[in-house]
Design a protein around this motif. Structure first.
Motif, PDB file in Angstrom:
ATOM      1  N   UNK A  63     -16.998 -19.150  -6.993  1.00 32.88           N
ATOM      2  CA  UNK A  63     -17.506 -19.971  -5.909  1.00 32.88           C
ATOM      3  C   UNK A  63     -16.585 -19.979  -4.687  1.00 32.88           C
ATOM      4  N   UNK A  64     -15.402 -19.413  -4.817  1.00 28.34           N
ATOM      5  CA  UNK A  64     -14.456 -19.441  -3.710  1.00 28.34           C
ATOM      6  C   UNK A  64     -14.700 -18.331  -2.705  1.00 28.34           C
ATOM      7  N   UNK A  65     -14.111 -18.495  -1.548  1.00 29.65           N
ATOM      8  CA  UNK A  65     -14.191 -17.475  -0.516  1.00 29.65           C
ATOM      9  C   UNK A  65     -12.854 -16.758  -0.433  1.00 29.65           C
ATOM     10  N   UNK A  66     -12.902 -15.497  -0.098  1.00 29.40           N
ATOM     11  CA  UNK A  66     -11.674 -14.734   0.056  1.00 29.40           C
ATOM     12  C   UNK A  66     -11.929 -13.268  -0.197  1.00 29.40           C
ATOM     13  N   UNK A  67     -10.885 -12.480  -0.038  1.00 29.85           N
ATOM     14  CA  UNK A  67     -11.041 -11.043  -0.241  1.00 29.85           C
ATOM     15  C   UNK A  67     -11.377 -10.715  -1.698  1.00 29.85           C
ATOM     16  N   UNK A  68     -12.151  -9.651  -1.893  1.00 32.66           N
ATOM     17  CA  UNK A  68     -12.567  -9.267  -3.244  1.00 32.66           C
ATOM     18  C   UNK A  68     -11.403  -8.783  -4.096  1.00 32.66           C
ATOM     19  N   UNK A  69     -10.351  -8.274  -3.456  1.00 32.09           N
ATOM     20  CA  UNK A  69      -9.224  -7.742  -4.215  1.00 32.09           C
ATOM     21  C   UNK A  69      -8.067  -8.748  -4.317  1.00 32.09           C
ATOM     22  N   UNK A  70      -8.360 -10.015  -4.148  1.00 28.83           N
ATOM     23  CA  UNK A  70      -7.316 -11.032  -4.146  1.00 28.83           C
ATOM     24  C   UNK A  70      -6.546 -11.071  -5.470  1.00 28.83           C
ATOM     25  N   UNK A  74      -2.668 -10.294  -4.641  1.00 31.13           N
ATOM     26  CA  UNK A  74      -2.326 -11.636  -4.189  1.00 31.13           C
ATOM     27  C   UNK A  74      -0.928 -11.709  -3.581  1.00 31.13           C
ATOM     28  N   UNK A  75       0.023 -10.895  -4.062  1.00 31.55           N
ATOM     29  CA  UNK A  75       1.382 -10.953  -3.514  1.00 31.55           C
ATOM     30  C   UNK A  75       1.404 -10.519  -2.052  1.00 31.55           C
ATOM     31  N   UNK A  76       0.682  -9.482  -1.725  1.00 28.97           N
ATOM     32  CA  UNK A  76       0.637  -9.014  -0.337  1.00 28.97           C
ATOM     33  C   UNK A  76      -0.008 -10.063   0.557  1.00 28.97           C
ATOM     34  N   UNK A  77      -1.106 -10.685   0.075  1.00 26.85           N
ATOM     35  CA  UNK A  77      -1.767 -11.722   0.861  1.00 26.85           C
ATOM     36  C   UNK A  77      -0.859 -12.942   1.038  1.00 26.85           C
ATOM     37  N   UNK A  78      -0.130 -13.307  -0.001  1.00 25.79           N
ATOM     38  CA  UNK A  78       0.776 -14.442   0.088  1.00 25.79           C
ATOM     39  C   UNK A  78       1.916 -14.151   1.064  1.00 25.79           C
ATOM     40  N   UNK A  79       2.494 -12.968   0.963  1.00 24.61           N
ATOM     41  CA  UNK A  79       3.575 -12.584   1.879  1.00 24.61           C
ATOM     42  C   UNK A  79       3.103 -12.621   3.324  1.00 24.61           C
ATOM     43  N   UNK A  80       1.932 -12.083   3.554  1.00 21.73           N
ATOM     44  CA  UNK A  80       1.376 -12.060   4.910  1.00 21.73           C
ATOM     45  C   UNK A  80       1.149 -13.482   5.434  1.00 21.73           C
ATOM     46  N   UNK A  81       0.615 -14.341   4.602  1.00 24.06           N
ATOM     47  CA  UNK A  81       0.345 -15.722   5.022  1.00 24.06           C
ATOM     48  C   UNK A  81       1.640 -16.467   5.308  1.00 24.06           C
ATOM     49  N   UNK A  82       2.657 -16.244   4.472  1.00 19.60           N
ATOM     50  CA  UNK A  82       3.936 -16.908   4.697  1.00 19.60           C
ATOM     51  C   UNK A  82       4.625 -16.394   5.951  1.00 19.60           C
ATOM     52  N   UNK A  83       4.516 -15.112   6.204  1.00 15.91           N
ATOM     53  CA  UNK A  83       5.123 -14.545   7.418  1.00 15.91           C
ATOM     54  C   UNK A  83       4.463 -15.131   8.674  1.00 15.91           C
ATOM     55  N   UNK A  84       3.166 -15.403   8.601  1.00 17.88           N
ATOM     56  CA  UNK A  84       2.471 -16.011   9.740  1.00 17.88           C
ATOM     57  C   UNK A  84       2.943 -17.447   9.965  1.00 17.88           C
ATOM     58  N   UNK A  85       3.268 -18.150   8.888  1.00 26.95           N
ATOM     59  CA  UNK A  85       3.670 -19.547   8.997  1.00 26.95           C
ATOM     60  C   UNK A  85       5.158 -19.711   9.275  1.00 26.95           C
ATOM     61  N   UNK A  86       5.966 -18.845   8.688  1.00 26.22           N
ATOM     62  CA  UNK A  86       7.419 -18.937   8.839  1.00 26.22           C
ATOM     63  C   UNK A  86       7.910 -17.620   9.428  1.00 26.22           C
TER      64      UNK A  86
END
Length: 94
Positions: A63-70, A74-86
């Motif tokens: 039921x969630x939204x997000x990329x199909x390959x999450x 997930x590590x690449x997506x997490x790193x990218x999100x953290x780099x955007x925030x910090x």
């Protein structure tokens, strides 16, 4: 007596007999009424219908939204999100 009727004979002693007599006096009903009520309460408390775990999670699975390959990236997506925030700070030379 029909095939769904059951006759019960029980011997209660000690504390159980006292509890039974107290309940019988308080209810003002018959021994059969007291036993029926007690059985219904016990049944409701101990024999709840079993739930299908998959049916319970049906509203959440997929039921969630997000990329199909999450799940695999997930590590690449997490790193990218953290780099955007910090943002990384580049230190000036020594």
């Amino acid at each position: 007596m029909s095939s769904t009727d059951v006759r019960i004979n029980a011997r209660l002693t000690g504390e159980d007999a006292l509890r039974y007599q107290q309940l019988l006096e308080r209810s003002g009903g018959s021994a059969s009424d007291l036993l029926r009520d007690a059985l219904r309460e016990y049944h409701a408390a101990h024999l709840r219908p079993k739930r299908d775990p998959l049916a319970l999670l049906a509203g959440y699975i997929g039921a969630g939204d997000g990329p199909e390959d999450l799940s695999s990236n997930y590590k690449a997506y997490l790193t990218e999100a953290l780099e955007d925030k910090i943002p990384l700070r580049v230190q000036d030379g020594p």
